[in-house]
Design an enzyme around this catalytic site. Structure first.
Site, mmCIF file in Angstrom:
data_model
loop_
_atom_site.group_PDB
_atom_site.id
_atom_site.type_symbol
_atom_site.label_atom_id
_atom_site.label_comp_id
_atom_site.label_asym_id
_atom_site.label_seq_id
_atom_site.Cartn_x
_atom_site.Cartn_y
_atom_site.Cartn_z
ATOM 1 N N HIS A 137 0.797 -1.318 0.088
ATOM 2 C CA HIS A 137 -0.046 0.154 -0.018
ATOM 3 C C HIS A 137 1.024 1.375 0.099
ATOM 4 O O HIS A 137 1.989 1.421 0.862
ATOM 5 C CB HIS A 137 -0.868 0.010 1.319
ATOM 6 C CG HIS A 137 -2.013 1.078 1.087
ATOM 7 N ND1 HIS A 137 -1.801 2.275 1.506
ATOM 8 C CD2 HIS A 137 -3.334 0.900 0.914
ATOM 9 C CE1 HIS A 137 -3.011 3.048 1.477
ATOM 10 N NE2 HIS A 137 -3.801 2.194 0.844
ATOM 11 N N GLU A 171 0.593 4.109 1.298
ATOM 12 C CA GLU A 171 0.801 4.859 2.630
ATOM 13 C C GLU A 171 1.760 4.080 3.288
ATOM 14 O O GLU A 171 2.670 4.842 4.128
ATOM 15 C CB GLU A 171 -0.487 4.765 3.372
ATOM 16 C CG GLU A 171 -0.555 5.634 4.810
ATOM 17 C CD GLU A 171 -1.589 5.560 5.628
ATOM 18 O OE1 GLU A 171 -1.600 5.677 6.781
ATOM 19 O OE2 GLU A 171 -2.846 5.268 4.907
ATOM 20 N N SER A 193 -9.167 0.712 -2.436
ATOM 21 C CA SER A 193 -9.437 1.319 -1.375
ATOM 22 C C SER A 193 -9.477 0.667 -0.157
ATOM 23 O O SER A 193 -10.451 -0.187 0.253
ATOM 24 C CB SER A 193 -10.611 2.213 -1.588
ATOM 25 O OG SER A 193 -11.112 2.909 -0.309
ATOM 26 N N SER A 194 -8.501 0.760 0.609
ATOM 27 C CA SER A 194 -8.303 -0.076 1.823
ATOM 28 C C SER A 194 -9.528 0.147 2.725
ATOM 29 O O SER A 194 -10.116 -0.836 3.136
ATOM 30 C CB SER A 194 -7.095 0.279 2.534
ATOM 31 O OG SER A 194 -7.028 -0.414 3.917
ATOM 32 N N SER A 206 -12.953 8.069 0.285
ATOM 33 C CA SER A 206 -12.591 8.620 -0.941
ATOM 34 C C SER A 206 -13.612 8.655 -2.166
ATOM 35 O O SER A 206 -13.613 8.758 -3.174
ATOM 36 C CB SER A 206 -11.399 7.992 -1.675
ATOM 37 O OG SER A 206 -11.680 6.591 -1.939
#
Length: 333
Positions: free
Chosen positions: A146, A148, A244-245, A289
């Site tokens: 990921h 991030e 999208s986690s 998001s």
């Protein structure tokens, strides 16, 4: 300013919903855009206004297919790495954050940069740097690959070790069990993260907690709202993209909290009418998001199938707003 104000939650049945065969929608609040996503998307839109197309963005500005496709149509070029950006051009870094090496390579190519990293992600970066300076082993709970996680780990690669869920705890090794701290990706399942922490603490009893919660308020709030409505739902529809986690976690949370079924969709057209067979209560929410227009599309489709009654399930009132990056703020006179 607080990010969320707890509210009373009351899921009631109207007279019509109490009738046999009546259908209804439980609509989670809060849902959709968080402050960090709102800031990131506005950053790209303002950059387009001020500088014109093309604008380059490293990775997806946020993990949502509709947002990315809409911005691409307006002249945004999404790239995987800064070496794909023409020398001297303008590049925006996504909301997920980047490692220091990305800033360095951008500078080497004389790129003009605007950093749209969510301030809550930046907070975790600062924590990683702080504890690395103090020579801690940092156990970063998150999903491998990921963006991030890559950005946070890049702040202190010699000190950070990724812990990808409870099952990976047994593989963790540290230099000094007395100097270990855990940090986390901001978009994880709260429950699974706490399970991972407890298993880590069984191995390392003096494991330290981060100075403040790393899982962001928006991720936590959206999971809380889903937990409140899921036991009443035959079906939960989560609007969000598969990369999208936080959206994927909402599906897991819905199922774990008692929903009979749960599905992730980008658009209303992806809903299979068979999902609605023998369903009386549908829960609807969206990832952090996701623009509200996509939720409206889902509600419109459900109304066409007889789910016209919509009841909000409100667990928090979000008020947090982040200012734009300094490069895009109006100049002071």
């Amino acid at each position: 300013m607080t990010s969320a104000i707890p509210l009373n939650v009351g899921i009631t049945r109207s007279a019509s919903a109490a009738d046999a065969g009546a259908k209804r929608v439980l609509l989670a609040e809060p849902r959709g855009y968080c402050a960090g996503v709102d800031r990131a998307v506005e950053t790209v839109e303002k950059a387009l206004e001020q500088h014109g197309a093309p604008i380059y963005v490293r990775k997806e500005i946020v993990h949502n297919r509709h947002v990315v496709e809409t911005l691409r149509e307006r002249g945004v070029i999404f790239v995987d790495e800064t070496d794909e950006v023409p020398e001297g051009a303008l590049v925006v870094f996504s909301a997920h954050g980047v490692a220091p090496t990305v800033h360095e390579t951008a500078a080497e190519r004389n790129l003009r940069t605007i950093d749209a990293t969510c301030p809550l992600v930046t907070k975790v970066h600062q924590e990683a740097k702080r504890f690395a300076r103090d020579d801690y082993d940092i156990l970063l709970i998150g999903h491998e690959g990921h963006e991030e996680v890559e950005g946070t780990a890049g702040e202190a690669p010699q000190h950070v070790q990724l812990v990808d869920g409870p099952d990976s705890v047994d593989r963790v090794t540290v230099r000094d069990p007395a100097k270990v701290i855990w940090l986390s990706q901001t978009t994880l399942s709260v429950d699974e993260t706490m399970e991972t922490v407890e298993r880590l603490r069984q191995r390392f009893p003096t494991l330290q907690d981060p100075p403040s919660d790393d899982i962001c308020y928006a991720t936590s709030n959206r999971q809380t709202a889903v937990k409140a409505m899921a036991p009443e739902c035959d079906l939960v529809i989560v609007v969000g993209s598969r990369n999208s986690s936080n959206s994927v976690r909402l599906v897991e949370v819905a199922l774990g909290a008692g929903a009979r079924a749960a599905h992730l969709v980008d658009y209303a057209r992806e809903i299979d009418p068979a999902w609605l067979d023998r369903v009386r209560t549908v829960g609807v929410t969206s990832g952090a998001s996701v623009p509200e227009i996509l939720v409206t599309g889902v509600l419109d489709l459900l109304a066409e199938h007889g789910f016209g009654e919509v009841q909000p399930v409100t667990t928090a009132n979000e008020t947090l707003v982040f200012s734009l990056p300094r490069e895009l703020r109006p100049s002071r006179r």
